[in-house]
Design a protein around this motif. Structure first.
Motif, PDB file in Angstrom:
ATOM      1  N   PRO A 118       0.613  -1.334  -0.484  1.00 52.29           N
ATOM      2  CA  PRO A 118      -0.211  -0.241   0.205  1.00 52.29           C
ATOM      3  C   PRO A 118       0.677   1.166   0.320  1.00 52.29           C
ATOM      4  N   SER A 119       0.622   2.449  -0.410  1.00 52.07           N
ATOM      5  CA  SER A 119       0.473   3.564  -0.375  1.00 52.07           C
ATOM      6  C   SER A 119       0.736   4.381   0.934  1.00 52.07           C
ATOM      7  N   LYS A 121      -0.109   7.045   3.539  1.00 53.02           N
ATOM      8  CA  LYS A 121      -1.361   7.564   4.012  1.00 53.02           C
ATOM      9  C   LYS A 121      -1.096   9.186   2.243  1.00 53.02           C
ATOM     10  N   GLN A 124      -1.886   8.509  -1.285  1.00 50.72           N
ATOM     11  CA  GLN A 124      -3.746   7.868  -0.994  1.00 50.72           C
ATOM     12  C   GLN A 124      -4.242   8.976  -1.557  1.00 50.72           C
ATOM     13  N   ARG A 133      -7.838   6.450  -8.603  1.00 52.25           N
ATOM     14  CA  ARG A 133      -8.472   5.486  -7.172  1.00 52.25           C
ATOM     15  C   ARG A 133      -6.532   5.106  -6.540  1.00 52.25           C
ATOM     16  N   PRO A 134      -6.051   5.129  -5.320  1.00 51.60           N
ATOM     17  CA  PRO A 134      -4.717   4.350  -5.016  1.00 51.60           C
ATOM     18  C   PRO A 134      -5.074   2.872  -5.318  1.00 51.60           C
ATOM     19  N   ASP A 140       0.622   3.327  -8.155  1.00 50.81           N
ATOM     20  CA  ASP A 140       0.359   5.171  -7.333  1.00 50.81           C
ATOM     21  C   ASP A 140       1.321   5.754  -7.785  1.00 50.81           C
TER      22      ASP A 140
END
Length: 148
Positions: A118-119, A121, A124, A133-134, A140
């Protein structure tokens, strides 16, 4: 005031060159302070056709692509976009391309031990703010430089 060359040519109904137009404007008393080529900063980027897209042999979340950047010479590109597929078009940064606002010049290289997840915050939130959309860190970052 700022005007684009295409706007000036449309309203002047002329095929004159940029140098001719700026010279004439200066001669009639409309001083041209400067001319910017906004596209020059993106000279290392091309719209490319994805010729093939396969799962990367050494990574679960990467795709190995063959892309044609418009000159007929295929490039091998590693991509984090899970939706990358043959037949689509996208932006490719050629080796040596400078990414404006980052100070980064891209170079050919080999990626080993890449971990994707995940990127952060902040990234995102930035993507959501520009209507994207992340997905994951690799995708991303690409979307940030493409659309941000």
């Amino acid at each position: 005031m700022k005007f684009s060359l295409s706007w000036l040519k449309a309203h002047l109904e002329t095929e004159a060159s940029l140098a001719e137009i700026t010279g004439l404007l200066n001669r009639i008393g409309l001083e041209v302070e400067g001319v910017e080529d906004r596209g020059a900063a993106l000279a290392g980027f091309r719209i490319a056709h994805v010729v093939s897209a396969e799962q990367h042999p050494n990574a679960d979340r990467l795709r190995a692509l063959k892309v044609d950047p418009g000159d007929g010479n295929l490039l091998s590109v590693v991509c984090g976009a899970p939706n990358a597929r043959a037949g689509m078009k996208g932006v490719v940064a050629l080796p040596g391309a400078f990414i404006p606002g980052t100070g980064i010049t891209l170079k050919k290289g080999e990626i080993r031990g890449v971990r994707n997840g995940p990127s952060p915050k902040w990234l995102q939130d930035l993507l959501v703010a520009i209507g994207q959309r992340p997905i994951n860190a690799l995708v991303d970052v690409t979307n940030l430089y493409t659309y941000g």
